[in-house]
Design a protein around this motif. Structure first.
Motif, PDB file in Angstrom:
ATOM      1  N   GLU A  89       0.823  -1.205   0.000  1.00  0.00           N
ATOM      2  CA  GLU A  89       0.000   0.000   0.000  1.00  0.00           C
ATOM      3  C   GLU A  89       0.860   1.259   0.000  1.00  0.00           C
ATOM      4  N   ALA A  90       2.004   1.201   0.660  1.00  0.00           N
ATOM      5  CA  ALA A  90       2.906   2.352   0.648  1.00  0.00           C
ATOM      6  C   ALA A  90       3.460   2.593  -0.747  1.00  0.00           C
ATOM      7  N   VAL A  91       3.778   1.523  -1.468  1.00  0.00           N
ATOM      8  CA  VAL A  91       4.251   1.657  -2.849  1.00  0.00           C
ATOM      9  C   VAL A  91       3.184   2.330  -3.703  1.00  0.00           C
ATOM     10  N   ARG A  92       1.954   1.858  -3.580  1.00  0.00           N
ATOM     11  CA  ARG A  92       0.857   2.456  -4.352  1.00  0.00           C
ATOM     12  C   ARG A  92       0.666   3.925  -3.978  1.00  0.00           C
ATOM     13  N   GLY A  93       0.672   4.225  -2.689  1.00  0.00           N
ATOM     14  CA  GLY A  93       0.473   5.602  -2.254  1.00  0.00           C
ATOM     15  C   GLY A  93       1.556   6.533  -2.769  1.00  0.00           C
ATOM     16  N   TRP A  94       2.805   6.053  -2.727  1.00  0.00           N
ATOM     17  CA  TRP A  94       3.900   6.883  -3.243  1.00  0.00           C
ATOM     18  C   TRP A  94       3.723   7.132  -4.735  1.00  0.00           C
ATOM     19  N   ALA A  95       3.360   6.111  -5.471  1.00  0.00           N
ATOM     20  CA  ALA A  95       3.192   6.257  -6.915  1.00  0.00           C
ATOM     21  C   ALA A  95       2.093   7.260  -7.248  1.00  0.00           C
ATOM     22  N   LEU A  96       0.987   7.209  -6.525  1.00  0.00           N
ATOM     23  CA  LEU A  96      -0.103   8.143  -6.786  1.00  0.00           C
ATOM     24  C   LEU A  96       0.304   9.573  -6.448  1.00  0.00           C
ATOM     25  N   ASP A  97       1.183   9.739  -5.459  1.00  0.00           N
ATOM     26  CA  ASP A  97       1.658  11.069  -5.084  1.00  0.00           C
ATOM     27  C   ASP A  97       2.791  11.565  -5.987  1.00  0.00           C
ATOM     28  N   HIS A  98       3.490  10.636  -6.647  1.00  0.00           N
ATOM     29  CA  HIS A  98       4.660  10.989  -7.472  1.00  0.00           C
ATOM     30  C   HIS A  98       4.548  10.310  -8.836  1.00  0.00           C
ATOM     31  N   PRO A  99       3.505  10.610  -9.600  1.00  0.00           N
ATOM     32  CA  PRO A  99       3.282   9.864 -10.847  1.00  0.00           C
ATOM     33  C   PRO A  99       4.408  10.005 -11.865  1.00  0.00           C
ATOM     34  N   HIS A 100       5.027  11.177 -11.926  1.00  0.00           N
ATOM     35  CA  HIS A 100       6.059  11.373 -12.943  1.00  0.00           C
ATOM     36  C   HIS A 100       7.356  10.666 -12.557  1.00  0.00           C
ATOM     37  N   GLU A 101       7.674  10.677 -11.264  1.00  0.00           N
ATOM     38  CA  GLU A 101       8.844   9.914 -10.821  1.00  0.00           C
ATOM     39  C   GLU A 101       8.614   8.418 -10.992  1.00  0.00           C
ATOM     40  N   TYR A 102       7.381   7.972 -10.725  1.00  0.00           N
ATOM     41  CA  TYR A 102       7.075   6.558 -10.923  1.00  0.00           C
ATOM     42  C   TYR A 102       7.224   6.188 -12.398  1.00  0.00           C
ATOM     43  N   ALA A 103       6.737   7.052 -13.269  1.00  0.00           N
ATOM     44  CA  ALA A 103       6.865   6.794 -14.707  1.00  0.00           C
ATOM     45  C   ALA A 103       8.327   6.751 -15.120  1.00  0.00           C
ATOM     46  N   LEU A 104       9.168   7.566 -14.467  1.00  0.00           N
ATOM     47  CA  LEU A 104      10.589   7.571 -14.799  1.00  0.00           C
ATOM     48  C   LEU A 104      11.236   6.229 -14.484  1.00  0.00           C
ATOM     49  N   ILE A 105      10.868   5.614 -13.353  1.00  0.00           N
ATOM     50  CA  ILE A 105      11.547   4.374 -12.952  1.00  0.00           C
ATOM     51  C   ILE A 105      10.811   3.108 -13.372  1.00  0.00           C
ATOM     52  N   TYR A 106       9.500   3.199 -13.623  1.00  0.00           N
ATOM     53  CA  TYR A 106       8.755   1.995 -13.989  1.00  0.00           C
ATOM     54  C   TYR A 106       7.903   2.166 -15.245  1.00  0.00           C
ATOM     55  N   GLY A 107       8.093   3.262 -15.951  1.00  0.00           N
ATOM     56  CA  GLY A 107       7.380   3.467 -17.197  1.00  0.00           C
ATOM     57  C   GLY A 107       8.215   3.042 -18.391  1.00  0.00           C
ATOM     58  N   SER A 108       7.964   3.646 -19.521  1.00  0.00           N
ATOM     59  CA  SER A 108       8.689   3.291 -20.746  1.00  0.00           C
ATOM     60  C   SER A 108      10.161   3.666 -20.619  1.00  0.00           C
ATOM     61  N   PRO A 109      11.080   2.824 -21.095  1.00  0.00           N
ATOM     62  CA  PRO A 109      12.504   3.167 -21.055  1.00  0.00           C
ATOM     63  C   PRO A 109      12.780   4.451 -21.836  1.00  0.00           C
ATOM     64  N   VAL A 110      13.764   5.212 -21.367  1.00  0.00           N
ATOM     65  CA  VAL A 110      14.146   6.443 -22.047  1.00  0.00           C
ATOM     66  C   VAL A 110      15.048   6.078 -23.230  1.00  0.00           C
ATOM     67  N   PRO A 111      14.687   6.453 -24.448  1.00  0.00           N
ATOM     68  CA  PRO A 111      15.520   6.103 -25.609  1.00  0.00           C
ATOM     69  C   PRO A 111      16.965   6.561 -25.445  1.00  0.00           C
ATOM     70  N   GLY A 112      17.894   5.658 -25.696  1.00  0.00           N
ATOM     71  CA  GLY A 112      19.305   6.006 -25.642  1.00  0.00           C
ATOM     72  C   GLY A 112      19.926   6.001 -24.265  1.00  0.00           C
ATOM     73  N   TYR A 113      19.124   5.689 -23.231  1.00  0.00           N
ATOM     74  CA  TYR A 113      19.640   5.706 -21.866  1.00  0.00           C
ATOM     75  C   TYR A 113      19.683   4.297 -21.299  1.00  0.00           C
ATOM     76  N   THR A 114      20.797   3.941 -20.684  1.00  0.00           N
ATOM     77  CA  THR A 114      20.928   2.674 -19.966  1.00  0.00           C
ATOM     78  C   THR A 114      21.317   2.984 -18.532  1.00  0.00           C
ATOM     79  N   ALA A 115      20.516   2.534 -17.594  1.00  0.00           N
ATOM     80  CA  ALA A 115      20.787   2.839 -16.189  1.00  0.00           C
ATOM     81  C   ALA A 115      22.063   2.139 -15.733  1.00  0.00           C
ATOM     82  N   PRO A 116      22.969   2.842 -15.066  1.00  0.00           N
ATOM     83  CA  PRO A 116      24.197   2.219 -14.587  1.00  0.00           C
ATOM     84  C   PRO A 116      23.954   1.412 -13.311  1.00  0.00           C
ATOM     85  N   ASP A 117      24.968   0.653 -12.925  1.00  0.00           N
ATOM     86  CA  ASP A 117      24.862  -0.177 -11.725  1.00  0.00           C
ATOM     87  C   ASP A 117      24.658   0.656 -10.461  1.00  0.00           C
TER      88      ASP A 117
END
Length: 230
Positions: A96-124
């Motif tokens: 429930e905390a995960v869901r609540g955070w996502a609803l409060d931070h939709p754009h940050e959630y989209a950044l980490i769990y949405g569509s991959p950013v073209p040309g970007y590979t997340a480092p370790d």
């Protein structure tokens, strides 16, 4: 530390925070794929060469934003976690905390769990922050499965080699069947949140809070957790 050095350090922290804040505003308005260091610098009244001293590339800025988002989500889940409650309740609370955070931070959630950013590979360097919620869920399952009478999830024979590999990598002290169920539950948790956040539940699920709590309970049962009788 000299007074001048301390002032420079504080100024760097403040400018870094301002850059990130403006970048998040652009994420909300334009999406991650259109994030531009030049645009961030322009909005802050900085020359591009000055901003590059803080973030040498767009990818460096994206990485910083991604780590911040994962850490914010992890902190939210960890604060909500009730370590003295029964494992089933602990699991539901974290979900429930995960869901609540996502609803409060939709754009940050989209950044980490949405569509991959073209040309970007997340480092370790993003991995420790990204793992925080997963490690919390693994810990809940680990505590629950200290009970030898707790039923283990089924495991198909053809999946056993992969299950054993995942267990060795993620939680060697847990049975492979439990680790496999945990990985599936982790993916389904973010799928549930993403469906709600990105509109796939529109005209399908109305009482989304109740639906989510029920679904999170099903995920808990899938990893062998059972609710405590009242």
């Amino acid at each position: 530390m000299s007074t001048a050095h301390g002032a420079r350090a504080r100024a760097r922290i403040e400018v870094t925070a301002a850059i990130k804040d403006e970048a998040r505003r652009q994420l909300a308005a334009e999406g991650a794929a259109r994030l531009s260091l030049r645009a961030v610098a322009r909005e802050l009244g900085m020359v591009s060469s000055a901003l590059y001293r803080y973030f040498p590339s767009r990818d460096d800025l994206l990485t910083a934003l991604i780590i911040d988002a994962y850490d914010s989500l992890g902190e939210c889940a960890e604060r909500a976690h009730e370590p003295t409650a029964d494992p089933f309740r602990r699991w539901i609370t974290v979900c429930e905390a995960v869901r609540g955070w996502a609803l409060d931070h939709p754009h940050e959630y989209a950044l980490i769990y949405g569509s991959p950013v073209p040309g970007y590979t997340a480092p370790d360097t993003t991995v420790p922050a990204a793992a925080r919620v997963g490690l919390l869920l693994i810990g809940i399952a680990r505590d629950a499965h200290q009970d030898p009478e707790l039923a283990r999830p089924p495991l198909a024979d053809e999946l056993r080699p992969e299950a054993e590999r995942m267990a060795a990598d993620l939680a060697p002290d847990l049975p492979p069947a439990v680790v496999t169920a945990l990985v599936a539950a982790w993916a389904q948790l973010y799928g549930l949140v993403g469906f709600e956040l990105f509109g796939q539940f529109n005209r399908v699920v109305e009482d989304r809070e109740t639906f989510f709590r029920h679904a999170a309970g099903q995920l808990a049962r899938g990893v062998g957790l059972v609710p405590t009788s009242p």
